[in-house]
Structure formats: C-alpha cells, structure tokens
Design an enzyme around this catalytic site. Structure first.
Site, PDB file in Angstrom:
ATOM      1  N   LYS A 254       3.547   2.142  -4.138  1.00 56.55           N
ATOM      2  CA  LYS A 254       3.304   1.543  -2.822  1.00 56.55           C
ATOM      3  C   LYS A 254       2.503   2.520  -1.977  1.00 56.55           C
ATOM      4  CE  LYS A 254       5.825   0.680   1.511  1.00 56.55           C
ATOM      5  NZ  LYS A 254       7.150   0.704   2.165  1.00 56.55           N
ATOM      6  N   LYS A 266       8.152  -1.847  14.576  1.00 50.52           N
ATOM      7  CA  LYS A 266       9.198  -0.830  14.538  1.00 50.52           C
ATOM      8  C   LYS A 266       9.430  -0.242  15.932  1.00 50.52           C
ATOM      9  CE  LYS A 266       8.108   0.860   9.859  1.00 50.52           C
ATOM     10  NZ  LYS A 266       9.414   0.677   9.217  1.00 50.52           N
ATOM     11  N   ASP A 336       8.017  -6.225   8.402  1.00 51.33           N
ATOM     12  CA  ASP A 336       8.298  -4.821   8.097  1.00 51.33           C
ATOM     13  C   ASP A 336       8.909  -4.662   6.707  1.00 51.33           C
ATOM     14  OD1 ASP A 336       8.309  -2.108   8.617  1.00 51.33           O
ATOM     15  OD2 ASP A 336      10.291  -2.119   9.576  1.00 51.33           O
ATOM     16  N   ARG A 340       7.299  -4.491  -0.651  1.00 50.12           N
ATOM     17  CA  ARG A 340       7.582  -5.339  -1.813  1.00 50.12           C
ATOM     18  C   ARG A 340       6.489  -6.384  -2.016  1.00 50.12           C
ATOM     19  NH1 ARG A 340      13.105  -6.792   1.015  1.00 50.12           N
ATOM     20  NH2 ARG A 340      12.633  -4.678   1.717  1.00 50.12           N
TER      21      ARG A 340
END
Length: 494
Positions: A254, A266, A336, A340
């Site tokens: 990633k 965030k 966020d 994945r």
C-alpha cells in the site's frame, strides 16, 4: 539520500590501537578470555580491560558494554569493552553492533572483532542503527565521519560474509528514507521515479499510469486518488534471479503517500504522521532493492499502488459505490478505509498477470492493530498455515516482532452491504480482522497469502532495537529471510 554506513574490514594489527582516534571497541568473554586486540588494549591501558572483566564479568550479559573514557596509553576518546560470547546467535551479535553504534554517535569507530565467528552480524548491527534522516536539514555539510573499521583475522572472508547482510541493510535504509520523506517531496510521481532508478540494479521496472489502470478496470484503486492532483500509479518491479519458469513470490504494498482520510477527514492532531501511510510500499521497495543488491537466486515480483487520499470536489464520497478490477462492487462507507481499496485491485492484478507461488501484502492499514498489538508486533493474517509459519519463523530469526491474528467467516459477514457486493469497512469491532477479510475476498483459495498490518511498526515515536525514532524499515529483514529460506533456487544458492 542517506546511505548505510561504510564498513571496512582489515587485518588485525595491535599496533593500530594506540593511535586510533574516536572510539575503539574490543571483545571479551564473560570467562575473561581476551583476543589479541583486547590483550594489546589491556597492555596499553595498564590493565584497565582486565579490571573491567574482574568487576563486570560475573553479572554481564552478552552485548553489555563498559566504557573507559579517555583511556591512558591510547589516543582514542573512549575504549568500549564489550562482553560477547563466541557462540552467540546472529541476532545477539547484531544487537551488540547496535549497542556500539548507539554509543559512538558521529565519532570514528574501530571495532576489534578478531576471529569472532559473528563478526559479519556485528557489522550489520552497526550499519542498521547508524542511520539518520538529514535530507531536509540546512546545517552545513561536514566531512562524513561515519565509516567503521573492523579488524578481523580473515578480512576477505568476513567481507564476503557481510556483503549480503549489508545489502539487506541498504534495503532497510531505502525503506526508511522513503517512509521518512514528507509528502510534498515524495509524491506518487517522485516515488515511482525512485523505483524506476532501481533498474540500474537489474530490476525490471514498469510504471502503470492512470489510463492503463482505468483500462484494466482498477476502479477501487482509482477511487482513492480522485480528489488529488497527484496521479495514481502502480509500479511493478521484477527480480528474475531464480529458475526461468519458476512462479514468483509476489510482494504487494500500500503506497498512500499522504492520507487525509478524504471526505471522512481525519482529526487535525497527528495528521502530519500520515506521510508514513505508504510504509507498506516502502517495505516492498526495500526488499526488492536488497534482493537485487545481493543477487538473490529467486524470482520475486514487487507491486506497489501509489495514490494520495485528499478531499476535493472530485473526491469519492461516503455512500459511493465503486467497482473493483475483479468485478465486485464496493460500497464506500468510510473514505478513510482506503488502503484496502488500493490493495484489492493490485492483489487481483498480481494473480491474473503473474500466477504467483504465494503473495504477501503489507499495509499501514488500521489503527485497530495498534490498539491490539501496540508498536511491538505487526499483525499477521493468512489463509495458509505452512506459509504463515515460515514467515513467523523468519521474523523471529531476524528479531522483528510479528503476531498471527484470526480469520473467520463471522468476521467476513460483517462486510455485507445492502446495496453492493460488500462494504469497505465492517465498523469498529475487530477492525483489523474485517480489513483482512476484505482483502481475503480478492485472494484465490489456491494461492498461499499473508496480509501484514504494519500500522504499529512502520514508524514509531521512540527508538527501537535497530532504528532511531521515525521510520523503522520493519519487514525488510524478515521478508528477505523468507525469500532465502523458501524461494531461492537451492542449486544456485548452494
């Protein structure tokens, strides 16, 4: 760019000790045995080394150091007397080297290792800990005093033993450099360019741009970078050092060069740390560099998905549905939970194109893994017990913390969506496990696979065993060991 410390191996010469500047280290055993260099240092200092042995040996542990400041009879600013057993493990010797690197600061260092059977591991420990990221400091450049001299009885042989270890240290440093870089410097384009430069080492490097990713159908990955001016990319690195037709090990990372959280923004406090959200891609890059430098007799492919997660009028929204390369639709509950989405497309592409023998993905994926394991261990998830155990064994051998976590259908059920094939998050409970289960959906049953959640170990606030505060390079050594133990051609590797 910062490079690993230079370690120069030379023949033992007791006469050198008297005039050596900086710090000098000699090795002794807890039984009080001294080699030629230690005996010479003992004579120069009129018995100071023996006095250390008499005072400390009974309670000393392997790797303990006692420093004699400004030793009489020597030009050195300090004489470090280290207790290190001749039959110590490679990890013990490496940690001993770390201890010497911590003590020496920026002073020149002469290590008298003599005939110690772990001299090469000692050198690697010094190299691993002797790191600073200074690329953006404005201090005047000074003459680099960081070279290390090691006196050994067989310098050519020890140098040959140390060479592959120092290649791995170079890979660790490369990972640390990438992970420490600020996001305005390490954009997706700059990251890709640095990887392209490794073609000079013998890697085959290919950069897939956004138009190619769209053609391939990587809608999940592309959705993460929609709000950024920085173009999304996938970089493919191939090392073909093994048998011609042998299926490769695939490493997938990633590479979110900065993660604001996107529309699911965030909190401001601590967001500056999100420059490390490309840590998984950094580890993959460091491993590929190490394998190329040491000419590993293995076939390994490394793929990294490079994106930036930013909010804007074009950014993916919570509630949007995106389509993966596999064809599955994903309801984006939280922007966020973006890593994945990057990895799922790269995992599918890797299996389609390379038919790998096994896959390992790495990601700073969840804060939940830090709650569960702190900063001591990475979370390990796998669909294959034998492959997982091989990695855990490699991590133990290299002294890198890793702990296996569960996978189960009940966790996978938490990803069910009302409007799409799946959601991109299962909520707060078992957050690391549901993230792993999300990735599991994109892995074929017949492909051994490991997911490493390295959110707690990629970059830390305090110094670790092998690294100062900041990026650690965790995983490069363990994965290099896994390649050596399980994927190298034995006839070539000897």
């Amino acid at each position: 760019m910062v490079k690993p410390v230079s370690v120069n191996f030379e023949e033992v010469d007791g006469d050198v000790l008297a005039g050596a500047e900086g710090r000098v280290a000699v090795l002794v055993t807890r039984e009080g045995r001294m080699d030629v260099a230690a005996r010479r240092a003992n004579r120069l200092t009129r018995g100071a080394v023996q006095r250390v042995i008499d005072a400390k040996a009974e309670k000393a542990k392997s790797g303990d150091v006692t420093t004699i400041a400004f030793p009489a009879g020597m030009a050195a600013e300090a004489l470090d007397v280290m207790f290190l057993e001749r039959n110590c493990t490679p990890v013990e010797a490496r940690k001993a080297g770390v201890a010497l690197a911590k003590l020496r600061g920026t002073s020149p260092l002469l290590v008298c290792a003599g005939a110690h059977r772990r001299a090469a591991s000692l050198a690697m420990g010094i190299a691993l800990r002797d790191y600073e990221f200074e690329d953006h400091r404005s201090a005047d450049p000074k003459e680099d005093p960081r070279a290390v001299r090691m006196m050994v009885t067989r310098p050519d042989e020890i140098s040959a033993q140390a060479a592959p270890m120092l290649a791995v240290a170079d890979g660790v440093f490369f990972t640390r450099d990438l992970t420490n870089e600020p996001a305005n410097v390490l954009t997706t384009t700059e990251f890709a360019n640095r990887l392209a430069d490794m073609a000079a080492l013998g890697l085959e490097v290919e950069i897939l741009e956004e138009d190619k990713l769209a053609e391939l159908g990587m809608g999940a990955l592309l959705s993460v970078g929609e709000g950024s001016e920085s173009p999304s990319k996938v970089v493919v690195m191939q090392w073909k050092g093994g048998e011609k037709d042998a299926a490769p090990l695939a490493l997938i990372g990633k590479g979110v060069v900065f993660d604001t959280g996107g529309i699911s923004l965030k909190p401001a406090a601590g967001m500056e740390d999100m420059t490390m959200d490309m840590g998984g891609a950094g580890v993959v890059s460091g491993v590929m560099r190490a394998l190329a430098l040491r000419k590993a007799p293995a076939n390994v492919v490394g793929l990294v998905g490079l994106v930036e997660n930013m909010p804007s009028g074009k950014a993916t929204r919570p509630g949007d549905v995106v389509k993966s390369m596999k064809g599955d639709t994903i309801e984006v509950i939280n922007t966020d939970a973006e890593g994945r989405l990057v990895l799922c497309d790269v995992l599918h592409y890797t299996q389609q194109r390379f038919k790998p023998a096994a896959m390992v993905d790495l990601a700073t994926l969840t804060g939940a893994i830090i709650i569960g394991l702190g900063h001591e261990n990475a979370g390990v998830f796998s669909n294959d017990d034998a492959f997982c155990n091989a990695f855990l064994r490699a991590a133990r051998q290299e002294g890198e913390g890793a702990w296996r976590m569960p996978l189960a259908p009940a966790y996978d059920d938490m990803l069910k969506s009302r409007i799409a094939d799946m959601k991109n998050t299962g909520g707060r409970p078992a957050g690391s496990i549901t993230a792993a289960e999300f990735l599991h959906r994109f892995v074929s049953d017949d492909v051994p696979w490991i997911h490493l959640d390295i959110a707690g170990v990629a970059s830390v606030k305090a110094a670790t065993t092998y690294a100062p505060a900041g990026a650690t390079g965790w995983g490069v050594m363990a994965l290099d060991r896994l390649v050596a133990d399980r994927f190298e051609s034995k006839d070539e590797a000897g």
